[in-house]
Scaffold this motif. Structure first.
Motif, mmCIF file in Angstrom:
data_model
loop_
_atom_site.group_PDB
_atom_site.id
_atom_site.type_symbol
_atom_site.label_atom_id
_atom_site.label_comp_id
_atom_site.label_asym_id
_atom_site.label_seq_id
_atom_site.Cartn_x
_atom_site.Cartn_y
_atom_site.Cartn_z
ATOM 1 N N THR A 87 0.840 -1.201 0.000
ATOM 2 C CA THR A 87 0.000 0.000 0.000
ATOM 3 C C THR A 87 0.877 1.254 0.000
ATOM 4 O OG1 THR A 87 -1.866 1.085 1.105
ATOM 5 C CG2 THR A 87 -0.161 0.176 2.514
ATOM 6 N N GLY A 88 0.323 2.343 -0.503
ATOM 7 C CA GLY A 88 1.048 3.618 -0.552
ATOM 8 C C GLY A 88 0.098 4.735 -0.943
ATOM 9 N N THR A 89 0.658 5.891 -1.256
ATOM 10 C CA THR A 89 -0.145 7.052 -1.637
ATOM 11 C C THR A 89 0.466 7.732 -2.853
ATOM 12 O OG1 THR A 89 1.107 8.475 -0.129
ATOM 13 C CG2 THR A 89 -0.927 7.535 0.712
ATOM 14 N N VAL A 90 -0.380 8.453 -3.579
ATOM 15 C CA VAL A 90 0.072 9.354 -4.638
ATOM 16 C C VAL A 90 -0.296 10.760 -4.177
ATOM 17 C CG1 VAL A 90 -0.087 10.008 -7.056
ATOM 18 C CG2 VAL A 90 -0.280 7.601 -6.405
ATOM 19 N N LEU A 91 0.715 11.593 -3.968
ATOM 20 C CA LEU A 91 0.525 12.917 -3.392
ATOM 21 C C LEU A 91 0.948 14.002 -4.378
ATOM 22 C CD1 LEU A 91 2.064 12.195 0.141
ATOM 23 C CD2 LEU A 91 -0.367 12.241 -0.449
ATOM 24 N N GLU A 92 0.331 15.173 -4.248
ATOM 25 C CA GLU A 92 0.717 16.338 -5.037
ATOM 26 C C GLU A 92 1.534 17.301 -4.186
ATOM 27 O OE1 GLU A 92 -1.168 20.219 -7.389
ATOM 28 O OE2 GLU A 92 -2.494 18.677 -6.556
ATOM 29 N N ASP A 93 2.652 17.742 -4.724
ATOM 30 C CA ASP A 93 3.456 18.797 -4.101
ATOM 31 C C ASP A 93 2.886 20.134 -4.561
ATOM 32 O OD1 ASP A 93 5.348 20.552 -3.155
ATOM 33 O OD2 ASP A 93 6.903 19.943 -4.571
ATOM 34 N N THR A 94 2.150 20.815 -3.689
ATOM 35 C CA THR A 94 1.437 22.027 -4.086
ATOM 36 C C THR A 94 2.258 23.299 -3.919
ATOM 37 O OG1 THR A 94 0.464 22.246 -1.877
ATOM 38 C CG2 THR A 94 -0.791 20.993 -3.526
ATOM 39 N N ASN A 95 3.355 23.236 -3.138
ATOM 40 C CA ASN A 95 4.120 24.454 -2.863
ATOM 41 C C ASN A 95 5.575 24.357 -3.310
ATOM 42 O OD1 ASN A 95 4.975 22.632 -0.993
ATOM 43 N ND2 ASN A 95 4.345 23.821 0.813
ATOM 44 N N ASN A 96 5.876 23.367 -4.169
ATOM 45 C CA ASN A 96 7.197 23.254 -4.798
ATOM 46 C C ASN A 96 8.328 23.078 -3.783
ATOM 47 O OD1 ASN A 96 8.686 23.094 -7.185
ATOM 48 N ND2 ASN A 96 9.319 25.227 -7.042
#
Length: 304
Positions: free
Chosen positions: A107-116
């Protein structure tokens, strides 16, 4: 056969939540049921302990049997051994352990880097994630939930890889087998986590991906007087990216022409060296697309 003087607890993992029929049975030497302890599952990635109440005599218990209806695994069995009351048999007629292999999960996650800052901030729902075996063959395809979480269940011992398909206009920052914000050999922007090894019943967590939206270079403010040549281009400074799309359809009348679309068919994008770059599935119209592709030579492989 020697009786089990006192069963203290049975440890269970990943038992389906609110699934009826899960139970622990205490049995005598003839297979008769002495006590049944219902098991109320707590769900995925959750360990729980089941303790008998001993409405029957502990001296009558020879075998512990665990019945799991849907999914789950035995992680521990704690008991006190009684005195031998009968000559040992060549082989037990019943086993206290499950007859099949104890299965695990990834199991894991897919995350967005919103602030670079090269760290995942929010989950990305609906992202396609593909599980590959050690030879690179596709074993399963899933999508992330509303929090960006994905899980592959019921996995035997082995070595696996996980491939994430970037959403349109997203690029890789890192994944679990690299270094967040790393450069050179520490950079990991291939959308693939390699060499995930599972032992019996192991639930491997933390197999995470981090992506970010592509951005164009900002333009400079206009000058107060005209210049001989423009200081900035109206085109973005990074590469202009392309896409590859197609469809998967069924030939229903054997005329070698596709007649009806096939949905949810896994399709892989391969690089010039044959490595898997991305994986997706066809939509309800049988269509697929790989977006955000730089100049290069690619291959597309459909999994029947």
């Amino acid at each position: 056969m020697t009786p089990i003087e006192s069963v203290l607890s049975v440890g269970l993992m990943d038992v389906e939540e609110n699934q009826a029929g899960n139970q622990v049975k205490l049995m005598d030497s003839f297979g008769g049921i002495q006590e049944v302890v219902p098991v109320v599952g707590l769900g995925d990635n959750t360990w729980q302990e089941v303790k008998p109440t001993y409405s029957s005599s502990p001296a009558d218990v020879y075998v512990v049997r665990v019945d799991i209806v849907d999914s789950g695994a035995i992680t521990s069995l704690v008991f006190c051994q009684g005195d031998e009351t009968a000559p040992p048999t060549p082989a037990p007629s019943l086993s206290a352990m499950p007859s099949g292999p104890i299965l695990g999960s990834i199991t894991g996650t897919v995350l967005e880097d919103t602030n670079n800052d090269n760290i995942g901030d929010v989950g990305q729902p609906g992202v396609t994630v593909t599980l590959l075996d050690e030879s690179g063959s596709t074993l399963a395809v899933t999508t992330t939930d509303s929090e960006g979480i994905y899980t592959f269940f019921n996995l035997p011992v082995g070595t696996y890889s996980v491939v994430q398909t970037n959403e349109p206009f997203f690029v890789d920052v890192t994944d679990a087998d690299g270094t967040i914000g790393g450069t050179g050999t520490g950079s990991d922007t291939d959308s693939t986590i390699l060499g995930i090894t599972l032992t019996p019943g192991e639930n491997k967590t933390g197999q995470d991906f981090v992506d970010e939206l592509q951005t164009e270079a900002p333009t400079k403010a206009p000058t107060s007087s005209p210049t001989a040549s423009p200081s900035e281009s109206s085109q973005p400074s990074n590469f202009i990216l392309g896409s590859i799309s197609g469809s998967v359809s069924e030939d229903t009348n054997n005329d070698n022409v596709g007649d009806s679309p096939l949905a949810n068919v896994p399709v892989m994008l391969l690089g010039d060296d044959g490595s898997v770059l991305a994986t997706t599935t066809t939509d309800s119209n049988g269509d697929y697309i790989f977006s955000g592709l730089p100049l290069g030579t690619y291959s597309v492989m459909q999994t029947n």
